[in-house]
Scaffold this active site. Structure first.
Site, short mmCIF file in Angstrom:
data_model
loop_
_atom_site.label_atom_id
_atom_site.label_comp_id
_atom_site.label_asym_id
_atom_site.label_seq_id
_atom_site.Cartn_x
_atom_site.Cartn_y
_atom_site.Cartn_z
N GLY A 74 33.00 10.70 93.85
CA GLY A 74 34.31 10.84 94.58
C GLY A 74 35.47 10.44 94.01
O GLY A 74 35.39 9.97 92.87
N GLN A 75 36.60 10.60 94.56
CA GLN A 75 37.99 10.31 94.23
C GLN A 75 37.88 8.79 94.00
O GLN A 75 38.30 8.55 92.72
CB GLN A 75 38.80 10.28 95.08
N ALA A 126 31.23 9.11 101.60
CA ALA A 126 31.66 9.32 103.05
C ALA A 126 31.75 10.74 103.12
O ALA A 126 31.95 11.74 102.20
CB ALA A 126 33.11 8.74 103.20
N TYR A 156 36.34 12.48 112.74
CA TYR A 156 36.34 11.67 111.53
C TYR A 156 36.54 10.29 111.69
O TYR A 156 35.73 9.32 111.43
CB TYR A 156 37.16 12.19 110.47
N LYS A 188 34.17 6.87 111.10
CA LYS A 188 34.68 5.75 110.36
C LYS A 188 34.46 4.60 111.09
O LYS A 188 33.80 3.63 110.67
CB LYS A 188 35.64 5.84 109.65
N TRP A 205 45.73 7.60 102.87
CA TRP A 205 46.47 8.58 101.83
C TRP A 205 45.98 8.52 100.66
O TRP A 205 46.80 8.55 99.65
CB TRP A 205 48.02 8.53 102.32
N1 LIG Z 1 40.71 10.53 100.94
C1 LIG Z 1 41.62 9.77 101.82
O1 LIG Z 1 42.76 10.06 102.17
C2 LIG Z 1 41.10 8.51 102.41
C3 LIG Z 1 42.03 7.86 103.34
C4 LIG Z 1 41.33 6.56 104.04
C5 LIG Z 1 40.23 6.26 103.55
N2 LIG Z 1 39.57 7.01 102.82
C6 LIG Z 1 37.92 6.44 102.46
O2 LIG Z 1 37.82 6.09 101.22
C7 LIG Z 1 36.60 6.40 100.85
C8 LIG Z 1 36.55 7.04 99.39
O3 LIG Z 1 37.11 8.31 100.03
P1 LIG Z 1 37.34 9.52 98.59
O4 LIG Z 1 38.90 9.72 98.91
O5 LIG Z 1 37.04 9.00 97.35
O6 LIG Z 1 36.52 10.65 99.22
P2 LIG Z 1 35.78 11.84 98.64
O7 LIG Z 1 36.64 12.05 97.32
O8 LIG Z 1 35.55 12.90 99.25
O9 LIG Z 1 34.24 11.06 98.01
C9 LIG Z 1 33.28 10.96 98.83
C10 LIG Z 1 32.10 11.09 97.98
O10 LIG Z 1 31.15 10.75 99.03
C11 LIG Z 1 30.08 11.75 98.46
N3 LIG Z 1 29.15 11.91 99.75
C12 LIG Z 1 29.17 12.43 100.61
N4 LIG Z 1 27.99 12.68 101.58
C13 LIG Z 1 27.11 11.54 100.86
C14 LIG Z 1 25.78 11.11 101.18
N5 LIG Z 1 25.09 11.59 102.26
N6 LIG Z 1 25.24 10.38 100.10
C15 LIG Z 1 25.99 10.16 99.04
N7 LIG Z 1 27.39 10.31 98.78
C16 LIG Z 1 27.51 11.17 99.78
C17 LIG Z 1 30.59 12.96 98.29
O11 LIG Z 1 29.78 13.68 97.62
P3 LIG Z 1 29.97 15.32 97.74
O12 LIG Z 1 31.47 15.66 96.88
O13 LIG Z 1 28.93 15.83 96.91
O14 LIG Z 1 29.97 15.71 99.23
C18 LIG Z 1 31.89 12.45 97.49
O15 LIG Z 1 31.59 12.37 96.13
C19 LIG Z 1 35.79 6.81 101.83
O16 LIG Z 1 35.28 5.78 102.72
C20 LIG Z 1 36.91 7.49 102.70
O17 LIG Z 1 36.46 7.63 104.32
C21 LIG Z 1 39.79 8.14 102.36
#
Ligand SMILES: NC(=O)c1ccc[n+]([C@@H]2O[C@H](COP(=O)([O-])OP(=O)(O)OC[C@H]3O[C@@H](n4cnc5c(N)ncnc54)[C@H](OP(=O)(O)O)[C@@H]3O)[C@@H](O)[C@H]2O)c1
Length: 299
Positions: free
Chosen positions: A16-17, A67, A132, A136, A158
């Site tokens: 993921g990111q 996630a 969502y 969480k 963000w």
């Molecule tokens: N993005 C935001 O703005 C934001 C804001 C606040 C908090 N967060 C939190 O920050 C954390 C990282 O978020 P991110 O932005 O890096 O999200 P992301 O880019 O969507 O990465 C999430 C990763 O989790 C993987 N995933 C989904 N289902 C899974 C499963 N069952 N088993 C294993 N891996 C799985 C996804 O794989 P696939 O791509 O194959 O589905 C993806 O690689 C998360 O906890 C998120 O809730 C994010």
């Protein structure tokens, strides 16, 4: 643990990111041995696979960067969101508990309703306004129930990176295609680069912190402010964004399936004190992140 031994970490969600930048940063950090698992090698909804992975790695820490992050789609598929964000987190936490490991669970500003007139503190009462956010929050509670004082809940907001799906990359694409864009002015928060976030995660783990904490980059912006900064900083790096006009709009003019908090500001003081890190101004972090995107060439 032997003081000289590296901290052994099992990272879930490594593609993921945040996961990608965490893995990169860990590789450059002394005293850290990170075992990265993407969804292809560890599906966190599979409790047996999670237990097996934890037994194989025998980590000091589990970091959950996996996630279900499709905020609007979660409204129509809550089971899928809860399966990953609550049950997947619970699987990791229970497995960590069997090995005496600690766990860092990444969480979100979306656990709050955004009604408060100041930045949210870690002990403010959550009240999610979308599926969502509910999923969480359920994940936070599941991790806490399994691990208690062995859990670190790190809420952020963000998040964007040079890779993956995020506001920065969507804006760059749209700005190259369109002459005008309407962007929301009445939701505020802090754009947060995965570069600084990954460093903070590793610093917190190395310091052995537990409890609930908040982290974003420093400062405050609306989505409109963020979009204008993206246009101008990207232009300064030679990208084709300058001719796009950006019009401030209200969230009422941009209907989405999920409601979002109007105030996503997070109070970072506990981590700032404990890690002695002020956090990078969000615009500086944006510039660094843009510099990693192909097509950017510093003037
Ligand atoms: N993005 C935001 O703005 C934001 C804001 C606040 C908090 N967060 C939190 O920050 C954390 C990282 O978020 P991110 O932005 O890096 O999200 P992301 O880019 O969507 O990465 C999430 C990763 O989790 C993987 N995933 C989904 N289902 C899974 C499963 N069952 N088993 C294993 N891996 C799985 C996804 O794989 P696939 O791509 O194959 O589905 C993806 O690689 C998360 O906890 C998120 O809730 C994010």
């Amino acid at each position: 643990m032997n003081a000289a031994a590296p901290i052994r970490i099992l990272l879930a969600g490594a593609n993921g990111q945040l996961g990608l930048d965490l893995a990169r940063r860990a590789a450059e950090t002394d005293g850290v041995e990170l075992h990265a698992r993407g969804r292809d090698t560890l599906d966190i909804t599979d409790a047996a696979a999670v237990q097996q992975a934890v037994e194989a790695v025998r980590p000091d820490w589990v970091i959950n960067a996996a996630a279900y992050t499709a905020v609007d789609r979660a409204e129509s598929e809550p089971e899928a969101a809860f399966a990953v964000n609550r049950d997947g987190a619970a699987n990791l936490a229970r497995a960590a508990a069997t090995q005496g490991a600690r766990m860092l669970q990444v969480s979100t500003d979306y656990v709050f309703d955004g009604e408060l007139g100041r930045p949210y503190r870690p002990d403010d009462t959550p009240n999610p306004i979308n599926v969502y956010g509910e999923s969480k929050l359920a994940g936070e509670r599941a991790v806490d129930a399994a691990l208690g004082n062995h859990a670190l809940i790190l809420r952020t907001a963000w998040v964007y990176a040079a890779h993956g799906q995020n506001f920065l990359r969507s804006m760059l694409r749209l700005m190259a295609e369109r002459e005008e864009l309407g962007v929301i002015e009445d939701q505020i928060g802090t754009p947060t680069s995965t570069l600084g976030l990954a460093e903070t995660v590793l610093a917190a783990v190395r310091q052995g912190l537990t409890g609930t904490h908040h982290w974003t980059d420093a400062g405050v912006a609306s989505w409109y402010d963020f979009a204008v900064a993206i246009r101008d900083e990207a232009h300064a790096l030679g990208m084709d964004t300058a001719r796009c006009r950006i019009r401030p709009i209200s969230w009422h003019e941009y209907p989405t399936a999920a409601r979002r908090p109007a105030n996503s500001r997070l109070d970072k003081s506990t981590l700032r004190e404990q890690l002695a890190r002020p956090g990078e101004p969000w615009r500086d972090a944006l510039r660094s992140t843009l510099g990693r995107i192909p097509g950017a060439s510093p003037a």
